[in-house]
Structures are given as C-alpha cells and as structure tokens.
Design a protein around this motif. Structure first.
Motif, mmCIF file in Angstrom:
data_model
loop_
_atom_site.group_PDB
_atom_site.id
_atom_site.type_symbol
_atom_site.label_atom_id
_atom_site.label_comp_id
_atom_site.label_asym_id
_atom_site.label_seq_id
_atom_site.Cartn_x
_atom_site.Cartn_y
_atom_site.Cartn_z
ATOM 1 N N UNK A 41 1.341 -9.915 -21.382
ATOM 2 C CA UNK A 41 1.828 -8.733 -22.152
ATOM 3 C C UNK A 41 2.757 -7.830 -21.163
ATOM 4 N N UNK A 42 2.124 -7.754 -19.875
ATOM 5 C CA UNK A 42 2.920 -6.922 -18.932
ATOM 6 C C UNK A 42 3.596 -7.819 -17.921
ATOM 7 N N UNK A 43 4.513 -8.183 -18.673
ATOM 8 C CA UNK A 43 5.751 -9.098 -17.860
ATOM 9 C C UNK A 43 6.043 -8.348 -16.719
ATOM 10 N N UNK A 44 6.248 -9.167 -15.706
ATOM 11 C CA UNK A 44 7.185 -8.412 -14.505
ATOM 12 C C UNK A 44 6.152 -7.457 -13.731
ATOM 13 N N UNK A 45 4.980 -7.389 -14.101
ATOM 14 C CA UNK A 45 3.874 -6.732 -13.215
ATOM 15 C C UNK A 45 3.715 -7.325 -11.785
ATOM 16 N N UNK A 46 3.857 -8.470 -11.559
ATOM 17 C CA UNK A 46 3.952 -9.351 -10.311
ATOM 18 C C UNK A 46 5.067 -8.565 -9.340
ATOM 19 N N UNK A 47 6.040 -8.117 -9.988
ATOM 20 C CA UNK A 47 7.016 -7.465 -8.787
ATOM 21 C C UNK A 47 6.695 -6.166 -8.337
ATOM 22 N N UNK A 48 5.930 -5.326 -9.380
ATOM 23 C CA UNK A 48 5.243 -4.208 -8.744
ATOM 24 C C UNK A 48 4.281 -4.241 -7.626
ATOM 25 N N UNK A 49 3.414 -5.489 -7.886
ATOM 26 C CA UNK A 49 2.409 -5.815 -6.883
ATOM 27 C C UNK A 49 3.155 -6.378 -5.473
ATOM 28 N N UNK A 50 4.230 -6.952 -5.706
ATOM 29 C CA UNK A 50 4.893 -7.320 -4.560
ATOM 30 C C UNK A 50 5.514 -6.435 -3.859
ATOM 31 N N UNK A 51 6.085 -5.311 -4.569
ATOM 32 C CA UNK A 51 6.783 -4.137 -3.794
ATOM 33 C C UNK A 51 5.709 -3.529 -3.111
ATOM 34 N N UNK A 52 4.625 -3.230 -3.909
ATOM 35 C CA UNK A 52 3.416 -2.587 -2.986
ATOM 36 C C UNK A 52 3.000 -3.185 -2.067
ATOM 37 N N UNK A 53 2.690 -4.587 -1.801
ATOM 38 C CA UNK A 53 2.474 -5.277 -0.720
ATOM 39 C C UNK A 53 3.332 -5.437 0.124
ATOM 40 N N UNK A 54 4.696 -5.396 0.032
ATOM 41 C CA UNK A 54 5.722 -5.319 0.799
ATOM 42 C C UNK A 54 5.756 -3.998 1.706
ATOM 43 N N UNK A 55 5.591 -2.768 0.950
ATOM 44 C CA UNK A 55 5.540 -1.615 1.499
ATOM 45 C C UNK A 55 4.398 -1.488 2.633
ATOM 46 N N UNK A 56 3.379 -2.172 2.123
ATOM 47 C CA UNK A 56 2.163 -2.076 3.293
ATOM 48 C C UNK A 56 2.731 -3.130 4.663
ATOM 49 N N UNK A 57 2.931 -4.150 4.352
ATOM 50 C CA UNK A 57 3.603 -4.931 5.561
ATOM 51 C C UNK A 57 4.656 -4.060 6.257
ATOM 52 N N UNK A 58 5.651 -3.566 5.656
ATOM 53 C CA UNK A 58 6.471 -2.610 6.596
ATOM 54 C C UNK A 58 5.806 -1.792 7.257
ATOM 55 N N UNK A 59 4.607 -1.137 6.973
ATOM 56 C CA UNK A 59 3.936 0.003 7.883
ATOM 57 C C UNK A 59 3.635 -0.971 9.131
ATOM 58 N N UNK A 60 3.198 -2.127 8.991
ATOM 59 C CA UNK A 60 2.772 -2.923 10.367
ATOM 60 C C UNK A 60 3.867 -3.647 11.106
#
Length: 87
Positions: A41-60
């Motif tokens: 039902x929540x199509x595309x939620x994977x993109x939100x998760x990916x962006x959150x993970x990407x932001x965490x990686x960018x801190x490192x």
C-alpha cells in the motif's frame, strides 16, 4: 534559470536509471529492487528509507549525491525515475 537547466541536462545525460543507483552496474542474474514497483500500500516507502540511510552515511563519509537530485529533492527524483538498487 540557465544554471538550473544545465544542471538538469547534465543529470539526465549522466545518470542511467536502468542501472543500480549505488554501483551503477548491471549484474547478470541479479534482480534490482525498485520501490516504485512495490505491491504494498505504501508504494515508494523504500525511497524514504533509502534517503534516511543516505543521510546517515553522509554524516560519516563524503558521498556525492548530486546525480540523485535533479533539483526537486532526492526522494522525489528517485521516485519519478523509478530508481533501483541491488538487494
């Protein structure tokens, strides 16, 4: 306006949205995951998760995300282009 147009053209010429957006390679016999094609039902939620993970990686570490954002934001750009990655 011209700078924005140049940025979008550069982005479209360089990014191949049919490949994995992380490694930019095609691996035979390995399917790519595409949140836009989700049956959930929540199509595309994977993109939100990916962006959150990407932001965490960018801190490192330093990661160039310029190809993942055409000016409308990373999540929107990924969604509109049906970005894919290896599981």
């Amino acid at each position: 306006m011209f700078c924005a147009l140049v940025s979008i053209v550069r982005h479209l010429l360089i990014m191949d949205w049919n490949l994995c957006i992380i490694c930019k390679k095609e691996v035979k016999n390995e399917n790519l995951s595409c949140p836009a094609n989700s049956k959930r039902k929540n199509v595309g939620v994977g993109y939100s998760s990916f962006v959150c993970a990407l932001e965490e990686f960018r801190k490192l570490i330093s990661i160039d995300v310029s190809l993942l954002d055409d000016g409308s934001g990373i999540e929107d750009t990924l969604s509109r282009n049906k970005a894919k990655w290896h599981k």
